[in-house]
Design an enzyme around this catalytic site. Structure first.
Site, PDB file in Angstrom:
ATOM      1  N   TYR A  65       0.848  -1.190   0.000  1.00  0.00           N
ATOM      2  CA  TYR A  65       0.000   0.000   0.000  1.00  0.00           C
ATOM      3  C   TYR A  65       0.884   1.241   0.000  1.00  0.00           C
ATOM      4  O   TYR A  65       1.881   1.302   0.720  1.00  0.00           O
ATOM      5  CB  TYR A  65      -0.914   0.027   1.230  1.00  0.00           C
ATOM      6  N   GLU A  67      -0.648   4.743  -0.298  1.00  0.00           N
ATOM      7  CA  GLU A  67      -1.535   5.899  -0.402  1.00  0.00           C
ATOM      8  C   GLU A  67      -0.778   7.170  -0.030  1.00  0.00           C
ATOM      9  O   GLU A  67       0.004   7.189   0.916  1.00  0.00           O
ATOM     10  CB  GLU A  67      -2.740   5.730   0.524  1.00  0.00           C
ATOM     11  N   ASP A 242      -7.873  15.562 -23.155  1.00  0.00           N
ATOM     12  CA  ASP A 242      -7.832  14.111 -22.960  1.00  0.00           C
ATOM     13  C   ASP A 242      -7.150  13.524 -24.192  1.00  0.00           C
ATOM     14  O   ASP A 242      -7.748  13.421 -25.256  1.00  0.00           O
ATOM     15  CB  ASP A 242      -9.255  13.576 -22.805  1.00  0.00           C
ATOM     16  N   THR A 271      -4.331   7.743 -21.050  1.00  0.00           N
ATOM     17  CA  THR A 271      -4.080   6.376 -20.634  1.00  0.00           C
ATOM     18  C   THR A 271      -2.632   6.051 -20.978  1.00  0.00           C
ATOM     19  O   THR A 271      -1.955   6.798 -21.683  1.00  0.00           O
ATOM     20  CB  THR A 271      -5.015   5.386 -21.358  1.00  0.00           C
ATOM     21  N   LYS A 274      -3.141   1.880 -25.200  1.00  0.00           N
ATOM     22  CA  LYS A 274      -3.497   2.414 -26.517  1.00  0.00           C
ATOM     23  C   LYS A 274      -2.234   2.678 -27.346  1.00  0.00           C
ATOM     24  O   LYS A 274      -1.359   1.816 -27.429  1.00  0.00           O
ATOM     25  CB  LYS A 274      -4.368   3.659 -26.370  1.00  0.00           C
ATOM     26  N   ARG A 280      -2.233  -1.112 -18.874  1.00  0.00           N
ATOM     27  CA  ARG A 280      -3.511  -0.420 -18.730  1.00  0.00           C
ATOM     28  C   ARG A 280      -3.455   0.456 -17.486  1.00  0.00           C
ATOM     29  O   ARG A 280      -3.260  -0.021 -16.373  1.00  0.00           O
ATOM     30  CB  ARG A 280      -4.655  -1.421 -18.630  1.00  0.00           C
TER      31      ARG A 280
END
Length: 478
Positions: A65, A67, A242, A271, A274, A280
């Protein structure tokens, strides 16, 4: 690039270990590689990540983790994740020439949400959702959302409409982006199907949005981001771009000057798969003005970042900084143009009459088909595409009248412009041989179709011939 034969043994060992625990997952993994190797992948939003990128995701970095942000975590022992995130952000800044990069988002939608909330936080005193209502977001009524929008300061968002090629996160009303803001959409010229910058400017002057969203998921042309910035500046809007679909073309220096969003936008989202050919995931790039707000993506929108995916982003971005990636990006566009020319030569109708990016949007109405029928028939013949709405689509967003085609994946396999003409011929042959099957009432069906077994077999034989000369991960065996 590491030797594929050497990596084969490592992957075989991994799959054997998986097989001992859940053989169905191991088999599905092997089958996915086989399916991808044996089909013509023309989905514009898909690609093939390199073996090193794929291998990076399967490590114990996923077990930690982290965060928070680099050096400011909510958990102890994050020194290695700090390194991973720092390296990925460094590569992103250098690759795109951005002031700031945030590499934590799990997807493009997450990246857009981080961007929206960061812009709101920068310009408006926004209440926490929990302060308004303890129910889940899906339980809020339109009246509840209207009350929330008032608390947000009645902020407005202007984005490209879905049927013109925009994304559902650009203000589509059923999406959270269309609920957070008072939204309005801009489309394309009814005659040319091209962006009309004067019309966008008129809409912006009238609507006065806080955020002007540029970028697309199914628009086959380039965008002049300098003009979009002029429009945003005139009305005092934040320009958010975007570039999820075309970030590889920006990274590969195909889109430069006015077509490169980085020098013109306040905030840019993308992203990492692509056309960028990574894992991803998502990223946010921003000017220094918005860096501190974007940096609060966790806990504002996100929870713990995926350490293994951030590491894979770092590897993919390092690959994209190599000179050969520019050669690849240029070939993506050349192949898309060749595909478009090949289709039009054979009588196909393309939205905007062609392409100058990585995708082609084909209107299949002249074949007597819906997009769903065309998508299914092509899949049966070994050609993987996705149906997509065209401007003012009479069949709506589910059945559609279009099919979207993209060249990033086949270009990764080494397909050339002459190969793409062969692919165009194959698509034309299959769709010309496909007919809509009527319903029992005699009306045209929107989903069912007829295609002879002979056509399917001939198409698959031709596809196999094309694919055999351009193997996926050559030298790699399972």
């Amino acid at each position: 690039m590491p030797d594929a034969e050497a990596l084969s043994g490592a992957y075989k060992t991994l799959l054997s270990a998986i097989e001992e625990v859940e053989p169905r997952i191991a088999q599905a993994t092997r089958s996915e590689l086989a399916d991808q190797r044996s089909s013509l992948k023309l989905i514009a939003s898909e690609n093939y990540a390199s073996l090193p990128v794929l291998a990076t995701m399967g490590t114990w970095l996923s077990d930690k983790y982290a965060e928070g942000t680099v050096g400011h975590r909510f958990y102890a022992g994050c020194q290695n994740l700090d390194t991973v995130e720092s390296v990925a952000a460094e590569h992103a800044r250098e690759l795109f020439g951005a002031d700031y990069a945030y590499v934590q988002p799990h997807s493009g939608i997450d990246a857009n949400l981080v961007a929206f909330w960061a812009i709101l936080a920068h310009h408006v005193e926004t209440p926490a959702l929990a302060e308004h209502d303890v129910r889940g977001v899906n339980d809020l009524s339109e009246a509840d959302w209207e009350a929330l929008r008032r608390k947000f300061g009645d902020q407005r968002l202007l984005g490209m409409s879905l049927d013109a090629g925009g994304h559902l996160t650009h203000g589509f009303r059923p999406n959270v982006s269309g609920k957070m803001f008072h939204q309005r959409s801009y489309g394309t010229d009814p005659q040319t199907q091209l962006l009309d910058y004067d019309a966008v400017a008129d809409s912006a002057r009238e609507f006065k949005p806080l955020i002007l969203v540029a970028g697309y998921s199914a628009y086959p042309r380039r965008v002049n981001f300098a003009k979009m910035r002029e429009i945003a500046d005139e009305v005092g809007a934040v320009l958010m771009v975007d570039m999820a679909h075309f970030s590889g073309l920006v990274a590969g220096k195909v889109f430069t000057g006015d077509e490169d969003p980085i020098p013109h936008a306040h905030v840019v989202t993308t992203t990492t798969h692509k056309s960028l050919r990574g894992p991803r995931g998502g990223m946010v790039l921003a000017t220094q003005e918005y860096a501190a707000d974007v940096d609060r993506g966790c806990p504002m929108v996100l929870g713990g970042p995926l350490g293994n995916v951030m590491a894979a982003k770092a590897v993919a971005l390092a690959e994209a900084r190599k000179p050969e990636f520019q050669t690849y990006a240029s070939a993506v566009v050349d192949n898309a143009r060749a595909l478009a020319e090949g289709l039009m030569t054979r009588g196909a109708t393309l939205v905007t009459g062609g392409t100058d990016n990585h995708l082609v949007l084909m209107d299949v109405a002249n074949y007597g088909l819906t997009g769903r029928q065309a998508e299914a028939a092509l899949l049966e013949a070994g050609i993987v595409t996705n149906r997509n709405a065209v401007p003012n689509d009479p069949n709506g967003a589910w059945y559609t009248t279009g099919v979207r085609l993209g060249t990033p994946a086949l270009t990764s396999r080494g397909f050339t412009t002459s190969d793409m003409d062969d692919v165009a011929a194959l698509i034309s042959d299959v769709l010309s041989a496909t007919s809509a099957r009527p319903t029992k009432e005699g009306k045209p069906g929107k989903a069912r179709y007829d295609l002879s077994d002979d056509v399917v077999q001939n198409a698959r034989t031709t596809a196999d011939s094309l694919l055999s000369t351009r193997p996926l991960y050559p030298g790699f065996t399972l």
